[in-house]
Design a protein around this motif. Sequence first.
Motif, short mmCIF file in Angstrom:
data_model
loop_
_atom_site.label_atom_id
_atom_site.label_comp_id
_atom_site.label_asym_id
_atom_site.label_seq_id
_atom_site.Cartn_x
_atom_site.Cartn_y
_atom_site.Cartn_z
N LYS C 3 18.24 4.57 22.13
CA LYS C 3 18.13 5.97 21.72
C LYS C 3 16.73 6.28 21.21
O LYS C 3 16.03 5.40 20.69
CB LYS C 3 19.12 6.27 20.59
CG LYS C 3 20.55 5.88 20.88
CD LYS C 3 21.19 6.76 21.92
CE LYS C 3 22.47 6.11 22.43
NZ LYS C 3 23.17 6.85 23.44
N SER C 28 15.60 0.67 19.35
CA SER C 28 15.47 2.11 19.55
C SER C 28 14.01 2.53 19.30
O SER C 28 13.19 1.73 18.83
CB SER C 28 16.42 2.88 18.63
OG SER C 28 16.12 2.61 17.29
N HIS C 95 15.08 7.19 27.31
CA HIS C 95 16.16 6.87 26.38
C HIS C 95 17.39 7.68 26.73
O HIS C 95 17.29 8.78 27.27
CB HIS C 95 15.71 7.13 24.93
CG HIS C 95 14.61 6.21 24.47
ND1 HIS C 95 13.31 6.37 24.88
CD2 HIS C 95 14.63 5.13 23.67
CE1 HIS C 95 12.57 5.40 24.34
NE2 HIS C 95 13.34 4.64 23.60
#
Lengths: 136, 130, 102
Positions: C3, C28, C95
Amino acid sequence: MSEGIKKFMFMNTKAPYGTVYALESLEVVLISAAFDQDVSLAFCDDGVFQITDNQKTDGSGMKNFSAAYKALGDYDINKIYVEKESLEERGLTMDNLMKLTYEDEDDDWAEKTSMYLVTRAELADLIDEQDVTISS
Amino acid sequence: MNFTLLINEGPYQHQASDTAYQFAKAALEKGHEIYRVFFYNDGVNNATRLAIPPQDDRNITENWAALAKEHELDMVVCIAAAQRRGMLDADEAGRQGKDADNIHPAFRISGLGQLVEGGIQADRLLTFGD
Amino acid sequence: MAKLHIVNKSPFERNSLKSCLGKSKEGSTILLIEDAVVGALKGTVVADDLSSAIANKNVCVLGSDLNTRGFTEAEILDGIKIVDYAGFVDLVAEHSNVQSWL
């Protein structure tokens, strides 16, 4: 994930009333129920103040929209995550919050809690699963 | 890839609309598509056709309008948030019995469902706010 | 797929960077934009937190917002990558979801 259904999380990090974000975010949440998506709400940081019990706005003149959270169950929105650390940092427990419930149609309409107390790490996992995160 | 952009802050007061605009321009230059730009909260104020920024400053509404024209962007202003803040297009002004309207023709007014639908249809939804 | 987390608040005024650091997973990416870019500077009270994050997350800063506020690459913590708007777009595309920590 079912075909064509996305996981939507509404991330609530702001206190209500001081700014309009909480109220207008809730309006999006209620609309989202009509789209048959996998909707959840997260309350962390000052967002936990959105769902405190006993909000009384007569003296401030603000529109009291807290009752609308209690209606979420009627809209089949029954995954409401509250971050444990955010409560603790603010001297709160689940007892300070409204009791948000839904009626489970698969269990003879038994009334069940919609609220899940999650740790920061568990909330990180939940955030990681989402397809769409709408923040305010 | 296509993107839906959610803009939650008004022009000039906050950088959010500028950031979203620069992002949209860069995304389009790279060959991506913008599925929808949705204006919510005070973000609805980006749609005013009556702003007069100083001549040495950017004109945020006109920048959006020009980008929308060039790329046929769907720029949607939330009707509920707009009505609360006195933002009306001509149709709505007529319906509500108001004597003026202020929404730039590059924007259209619609409901919050357009935001949720934007989240469903686009590959990514990005929030720009405060 | 990892993410992308976006922070746009100065960490000296608001706690959204801290909130983001606590709820973003290893691997992330964290992108600092707008007023959050000052969090990338060396020698601040959040430098240790960011340095820890750099160990297992990708931390980026939007270069134009950094320059706008009078700073350049020389003044930011080692390990933080500078991106332009095209790079910002690439991060979003690479992402699987984007969370803005407002």
